[in-house]
Design a protein around this motif. Structure first.
Motif, mmCIF file in Angstrom:
data_model
loop_
_atom_site.group_PDB
_atom_site.id
_atom_site.type_symbol
_atom_site.label_atom_id
_atom_site.label_comp_id
_atom_site.label_asym_id
_atom_site.label_seq_id
_atom_site.Cartn_x
_atom_site.Cartn_y
_atom_site.Cartn_z
ATOM 1 N N LEU A 41 -37.781 68.697 -18.936
ATOM 2 C CA LEU A 41 -38.442 67.429 -18.694
ATOM 3 C C LEU A 41 -38.295 66.497 -19.897
ATOM 4 N N PHE A 42 -38.456 67.039 -21.099
ATOM 5 C CA PHE A 42 -38.312 66.231 -22.313
ATOM 6 C C PHE A 42 -36.890 65.690 -22.455
ATOM 7 N N SER A 43 -35.897 66.490 -22.052
ATOM 8 C CA SER A 43 -34.511 66.019 -22.143
ATOM 9 C C SER A 43 -34.312 64.792 -21.257
ATOM 10 N N VAL A 44 -34.902 64.820 -20.066
ATOM 11 C CA VAL A 44 -34.808 63.677 -19.153
ATOM 12 C C VAL A 44 -35.536 62.476 -19.733
ATOM 13 N N LEU A 45 -36.706 62.707 -20.319
ATOM 14 C CA LEU A 45 -37.490 61.612 -20.906
ATOM 15 C C LEU A 45 -36.741 60.971 -22.071
ATOM 16 N N VAL A 46 -36.068 61.792 -22.885
ATOM 17 C CA VAL A 46 -35.287 61.256 -24.008
ATOM 18 C C VAL A 46 -34.168 60.351 -23.492
ATOM 19 N N LEU A 97 -34.034 58.809 -20.536
ATOM 20 C CA LEU A 97 -34.628 57.610 -19.944
ATOM 21 C C LEU A 97 -35.134 56.656 -21.021
ATOM 22 N N LEU A 98 -35.651 57.210 -22.112
ATOM 23 C CA LEU A 98 -36.097 56.383 -23.235
ATOM 24 C C LEU A 98 -34.932 55.576 -23.796
ATOM 25 N N HIS A 121 -33.931 52.889 -20.973
ATOM 26 C CA HIS A 121 -34.910 51.832 -20.692
ATOM 27 C C HIS A 121 -35.300 51.037 -21.929
ATOM 28 N N ILE A 168 -39.431 64.940 -9.700
ATOM 29 C CA ILE A 168 -39.105 64.311 -10.985
ATOM 30 C C ILE A 168 -37.622 64.452 -11.305
ATOM 31 N N SER A 224 -35.197 61.276 -11.151
ATOM 32 C CA SER A 224 -34.674 60.822 -12.445
ATOM 33 C C SER A 224 -33.154 60.894 -12.486
ATOM 34 N N TYR A 247 -30.912 64.795 -26.637
ATOM 35 C CA TYR A 247 -30.822 65.020 -25.192
ATOM 36 C C TYR A 247 -30.012 66.276 -24.879
#
Length: 215
Positions: A13-18, A20-21, A24, A66, A70, A153
């Motif tokens: 999940l953190f890899s996806v958030l990184v 997306l960060l 975006h 998610i 994503s 990532y």
């Protein structure tokens, strides 16, 4: 659920958030392989075909949504966002990723736990995920200079799979009749593909220098 599975899910999940960060906030996908992201979108689409037919738990359903949502949104941003797509390294990201799909599909038709559509697609998603990172690793070798978010990532993606291997080992010794050869072999192959990246990432961290992969 054991600690290794939970840690693996959170790392994924953190890899996806990184990623997306980066997309975006910085409005950049430089160093990110669209080919790998497209493969991941196919992986999650084929793996989660049972999303609306088989309920396991609320946690399971949320995580599936998610990762599916994503992966599709990342591909959309890289292809269609007028700012993000300008930073895409199209000339360097030339790995013929579609050549990975047919062998994985044939393997899924030959080696699966049960010859049904859902089970074949599930096996296909595992085989494809095992090699989906290849276009990304090739792109990093070509560009060489890797920014922090891209390095983090890829590191988190590799760590997620390594934690899942520990999860399987734990379950093998704590659960009766826990044997899933397709999942195990695919996951180990995927983890091994990250070995070279792990080595250079920790070398750069130890020496406090910018991460570079050899050409």
């Amino acid at each position: 659920m054991n600690i290794f599975r939970l840690a693996g899910d959170m790392t994924h999940l953190f890899s996806v958030l990184v990623l997306l960060l980066k997309i975006h906030t910085i409005k950049s996908c430089a160093g990110i392989s669209l080919k790998t992201q497209e493969l991941y979108a196919i992986v999650f689409t084929t793996r989660y075909l049972d999303l609306f037919t088989t309920y396991i738990s609320l946690y399971n359903t949320i995580m599936k949504l998610i990762f599916l949502g994503s992966s599709i949104s990342i591909v959309w941003y890289m292809r269609h966002h007028k700012v993000v797509r300008r930073s895409y390294d199209k000339d360097q990201d030339t790995f013929r990723h579609y050549l990975l799909m047919l062998p994985c599909l044939l393997l899924a038709l030959l080696i699966n736990e049960k010859f049904t559509f859902l089970e074949v697609m599930w096996a296909f998603s595992l085989y494809l995920e095992a090699v989906a990172i290849l276009p990304q690793l090739v792109l990093l070798q070509r560009t060489r200079n890797i920014d922090n978010l891209t390095g983090q990532y890829v590191l988190l993606l590799g760590a997620y799979r390594a934690l899942y291997v520990l999860n399987w080992i734990y379950r093998y010794f704590t659960e009766e009749n826990y044997v899933h050869w397709i999942t195990w072999v695919s996951g180990i192959v995927q983890t091994l593909l990250y070995a070279d990246f792990f080595y250079y990432y920790f070398q750069s961290w130890k020496n406090n220098v910018k991460l570079q992969l050899p050409a």
